[in-house]
Write an enzyme that holds these catalytic residues in place. Structure first.
Site, PDB file in Angstrom:
ATOM      1  N   GLY A   8     -71.821 -20.003  63.033  1.00  0.00           N
ATOM      2  CA  GLY A   8     -70.423 -20.545  62.581  1.00  0.00           C
ATOM      3  C   GLY A   8     -69.767 -19.780  61.601  1.00  0.00           C
ATOM      4  N   SER A  10     -67.060 -18.239  62.182  1.00  0.00           N
ATOM      5  CA  SER A  10     -65.584 -18.134  62.579  1.00  0.00           C
ATOM      6  C   SER A  10     -64.848 -18.904  61.325  1.00  0.00           C
ATOM      7  CB  SER A  10     -65.252 -18.742  63.588  1.00  0.00           C
ATOM      8  OG  SER A  10     -65.970 -19.980  63.928  1.00  0.00           O
ATOM      9  N   ARG A  11     -65.081 -19.792  60.637  1.00  0.00           N
ATOM     10  CA  ARG A  11     -64.353 -20.516  59.660  1.00  0.00           C
ATOM     11  C   ARG A  11     -65.044 -20.858  58.559  1.00  0.00           C
ATOM     12  NH1 ARG A  11     -63.314 -25.518  61.954  1.00  0.00           N
ATOM     13  NH2 ARG A  11     -64.427 -25.209  63.801  1.00  0.00           N
ATOM     14  N   ASP A  59     -73.436 -21.309  71.897  1.00  0.00           N
ATOM     15  CA  ASP A  59     -73.447 -22.650  71.400  1.00  0.00           C
ATOM     16  C   ASP A  59     -74.845 -22.628  70.765  1.00  0.00           C
ATOM     17  OD1 ASP A  59     -73.946 -25.101  70.843  1.00  0.00           O
ATOM     18  OD2 ASP A  59     -73.506 -25.730  73.016  1.00  0.00           O
ATOM     19  N   SER A 140     -77.134 -29.589  53.212  1.00  0.00           N
ATOM     20  CA  SER A 140     -76.118 -30.373  52.586  1.00  0.00           C
ATOM     21  C   SER A 140     -76.677 -31.325  51.666  1.00  0.00           C
ATOM     22  CB  SER A 140     -75.484 -31.164  53.667  1.00  0.00           C
ATOM     23  OG  SER A 140     -74.548 -32.286  53.016  1.00  0.00           O
ATOM     24  N   TYR A 153     -76.304 -36.954  60.386  1.00  0.00           N
ATOM     25  CA  TYR A 153     -75.963 -35.597  59.560  1.00  0.00           C
ATOM     26  C   TYR A 153     -77.332 -35.588  58.687  1.00  0.00           C
ATOM     27  CZ  TYR A 153     -73.277 -32.279  57.004  1.00  0.00           C
ATOM     28  OH  TYR A 153     -72.773 -31.190  56.231  1.00  0.00           O
ATOM     29  N   ALA A 156     -80.280 -34.735  60.093  1.00  0.00           N
ATOM     30  CA  ALA A 156     -80.444 -33.123  60.614  1.00  0.00           C
ATOM     31  C   ALA A 156     -80.614 -32.208  59.365  1.00  0.00           C
ATOM     32  CB  ALA A 156     -79.332 -32.763  61.448  1.00  0.00           C
ATOM     33  N   LYS A 157     -79.822 -32.709  58.281  1.00  0.00           N
ATOM     34  CA  LYS A 157     -80.048 -31.928  57.061  1.00  0.00           C
ATOM     35  C   LYS A 157     -81.430 -31.782  56.563  1.00  0.00           C
ATOM     36  CE  LYS A 157     -75.831 -29.959  57.454  1.00  0.00           C
ATOM     37  NZ  LYS A 157     -75.565 -28.653  57.959  1.00  0.00           N
TER      38      LYS A 157
HETATM   39  P1  NAP Z   1     -66.269 -25.880  59.394  1.00  0.00           P
HETATM   40  O1  NAP Z   1     -65.100 -25.225  58.776  1.00  0.00           O
HETATM   41  O2  NAP Z   1     -65.969 -26.961  60.200  1.00  0.00           O
HETATM   42  O3  NAP Z   1     -66.828 -24.668  60.294  1.00  0.00           O
HETATM   43  C1  NAP Z   1     -67.974 -24.953  61.268  1.00  0.00           C
HETATM   44  C2  NAP Z   1     -68.443 -23.584  61.844  1.00  0.00           C
HETATM   45  O4  NAP Z   1     -69.629 -24.023  62.915  1.00  0.00           O
HETATM   46  C3  NAP Z   1     -67.367 -23.098  62.683  1.00  0.00           C
HETATM   47  O5  NAP Z   1     -67.435 -21.700  62.672  1.00  0.00           O
HETATM   48  C4  NAP Z   1     -67.743 -23.861  64.041  1.00  0.00           C
HETATM   49  O6  NAP Z   1     -67.449 -22.440  65.189  1.00  0.00           O
HETATM   50  C5  NAP Z   1     -69.274 -23.471  64.167  1.00  0.00           C
HETATM   51  N1  NAP Z   1     -69.823 -24.436  65.020  1.00  0.00           N
HETATM   52  C6  NAP Z   1     -69.875 -25.928  65.341  1.00  0.00           C
HETATM   53  N2  NAP Z   1     -70.528 -26.107  66.290  1.00  0.00           N
HETATM   54  C7  NAP Z   1     -71.001 -24.790  66.821  1.00  0.00           C
HETATM   55  C8  NAP Z   1     -71.972 -24.557  67.784  1.00  0.00           C
HETATM   56  N3  NAP Z   1     -72.712 -25.431  68.507  1.00  0.00           N
HETATM   57  N4  NAP Z   1     -72.572 -23.349  67.973  1.00  0.00           N
HETATM   58  C9  NAP Z   1     -71.983 -22.316  67.318  1.00  0.00           C
HETATM   59  N5  NAP Z   1     -71.274 -22.623  66.272  1.00  0.00           N
HETATM   60  C10 NAP Z   1     -70.706 -24.063  66.002  1.00  0.00           C
HETATM   61  O7  NAP Z   1     -67.481 -26.382  58.739  1.00  0.00           O
HETATM   62  P2  NAP Z   1     -67.977 -25.781  57.137  1.00  0.00           P
HETATM   63  O8  NAP Z   1     -67.575 -26.765  56.087  1.00  0.00           O
HETATM   64  O9  NAP Z   1     -67.809 -24.383  56.781  1.00  0.00           O
HETATM   65  O10 NAP Z   1     -69.516 -25.919  57.305  1.00  0.00           O
HETATM   66  C11 NAP Z   1     -70.342 -24.995  57.694  1.00  0.00           C
HETATM   67  C12 NAP Z   1     -71.683 -25.417  57.131  1.00  0.00           C
HETATM   68  O11 NAP Z   1     -71.846 -26.031  55.917  1.00  0.00           O
HETATM   69  C13 NAP Z   1     -72.200 -26.622  58.133  1.00  0.00           C
HETATM   70  O12 NAP Z   1     -73.436 -26.686  58.470  1.00  0.00           O
HETATM   71  C14 NAP Z   1     -71.896 -27.665  57.116  1.00  0.00           C
HETATM   72  O13 NAP Z   1     -72.779 -29.078  57.837  1.00  0.00           O
HETATM   73  C15 NAP Z   1     -72.166 -27.465  55.822  1.00  0.00           C
HETATM   74  N6  NAP Z   1     -71.898 -28.252  54.879  1.00  0.00           N
HETATM   75  C16 NAP Z   1     -70.476 -28.385  54.652  1.00  0.00           C
HETATM   76  C17 NAP Z   1     -69.775 -29.029  53.700  1.00  0.00           C
HETATM   77  C18 NAP Z   1     -68.566 -29.075  53.074  1.00  0.00           C
HETATM   78  O14 NAP Z   1     -68.161 -29.925  52.298  1.00  0.00           O
HETATM   79  N7  NAP Z   1     -67.549 -28.322  53.938  1.00  0.00           N
HETATM   80  C19 NAP Z   1     -70.814 -29.775  52.805  1.00  0.00           C
HETATM   81  C20 NAP Z   1     -72.244 -29.345  52.884  1.00  0.00           C
HETATM   82  C21 NAP Z   1     -72.757 -28.806  54.099  1.00  0.00           C
HETATM   83  P3  NAP Z   1     -65.874 -22.851  65.749  1.00  0.00           P
HETATM   84  O15 NAP Z   1     -64.998 -22.186  64.881  1.00  0.00           O
HETATM   85  O16 NAP Z   1     -65.963 -21.828  67.369  1.00  0.00           O
HETATM   86  O17 NAP Z   1     -65.726 -24.160  66.220  1.00  0.00           O
END
Ligand code: NAP
Length: 242
Positions: A8, A10-11, A59, A140, A153, A156-157
């Site tokens: 993940g 990319s973003r 994936d 998380s 969620y 899983a976490k």
């Molecule tokens: P995000 O901006 O939605 O980015 C999600 C990333 O995961 C993207 O790069 C996406 O790829 C990739 N992804 C999703 N499903 C996938 C799959 N099946 N195979 C490969 N890549 C996959 O989310 P984020 O906020 O940066 O979150 C990153 C991590 O931090 C996650 O595990 C999330 O649960 C955790 N987290 C986030 C927060 C928050 O507040 N943001 C808080 C606690 C924990 P694509 O670009 O190709 O879709």
């Protein structure tokens, strides 16, 4: 060469982690699922820092696809290894449990937990043989506290935390550390539909966190200085939950 793989990448948090690890000198493998444009952008940003970046789409929830991608990479890089793995890919599919569909349960668990299993198992052997490695997983606050509307969620976490603690004990003697970071609310696409104004009022720091702040913590855990930290869960949540 020792590479870093960020699932993940990319973003959001994953992109910031790619940039942090690149700044530490790692060539970076940027995994993503579907968003090629965002992944290309991360690649450009890493390269602008003078580091090497390779896109590795697959994936993480699909064991065969993940294995195939990693095996192909390893066949083309017989002298290289992945020494730093950041299990970051994750999705949300929120619903109160009474209305939660099987698909919402499975997609969230498969991406976070099965993804961790498939990728970590695949890369572990090289780390153990090389007697050095860093496995850092993004869980998380939901996995520590549980959040309503996120039974899938949170489960899983929380499971990622248990798995990482167990693995850390299995492999500690081989200088491979296994740690978890547990972010609160971080400004990324994942939280863009949340009511930031009202949520912010509950956070002692008074704001959402930045992806770069999580990346700095991941970077530290990946560093040599963190060699004696393993089996830990480190919260990064502005004081929201301790
Ligand atoms: P995000 O901006 O939605 O980015 C999600 C990333 O995961 C993207 O790069 C996406 O790829 C990739 N992804 C999703 N499903 C996938 C799959 N099946 N195979 C490969 N890549 C996959 O989310 P984020 O906020 O940066 O979150 C990153 C991590 O931090 C996650 O595990 C999330 O649960 C955790 N987290 C986030 C927060 C928050 O507040 N943001 C808080 C606690 C924990 P694509 O670009 O190709 O879709």
């Amino acid at each position: 060469m020792k590479y870093a793989l960020v699932t993940g990448g990319s973003r959001g948090i994953g992109r910031a982690v790619c940039l942090r690890l690149a700044a530490m000198g790692y060539p970076v493998l940027i995994n993503y699922h579907t968003n090629r444009e965002a992944a290309e952008q991360t690649k450009l940003l890493v390269e602008a820092q003078g580091a090497a970046a390779t896109l590795l789409p697959f994936d993480v929830a699909n064991g065969e696809e993940s294995d195939h991608a990693l095996t192909s990479w390893q066949e083309n890089h017989p002298d290289d290894t992945v020494a730093v793995l950041v299990n970051n890919a994750g999705i949300r599919q929120d619903s109160v449990m009474v209305f939660m569909k099987n698909e919402q349960w499975h997609s969230v668990v498969d991406t976070a937990l099965n993804g961790f299993f498939y990728i970590t198992r695949r890369l572990l052997k090289d780390m153990l043989t090389g007697r050095w490695g860093r496995i850092i997983t993004v869980a998380s606050l939901s996995g520590l506290k549980g959040l309503p509307g996120q039974v899938n969620y949170s489960a899983a976490k929380a499971a990622l935390i248990g798995a990482s603690k167990a693995l850390a004990q299995e492999i500690g003697a081989r200088r491979v550390t296994v740690n978890v970071v547990a972010p609160g609310f971080i400004e990324t696409d994942m939280v863009k539909n949340l009511d930031e104004k009202s949520l912010k009022s509950m956070i002692p720091a008074g704001r959402f966190g930045k992806a770069e702040e999580v990346a700095d913590l991941v970077g530290f855990l990946a560093s040599e200085q963190a060699a004696y930290i393993t089996g830990e869960v480190i919260s990064i949540n502005g004081g929201l939950y301790t």
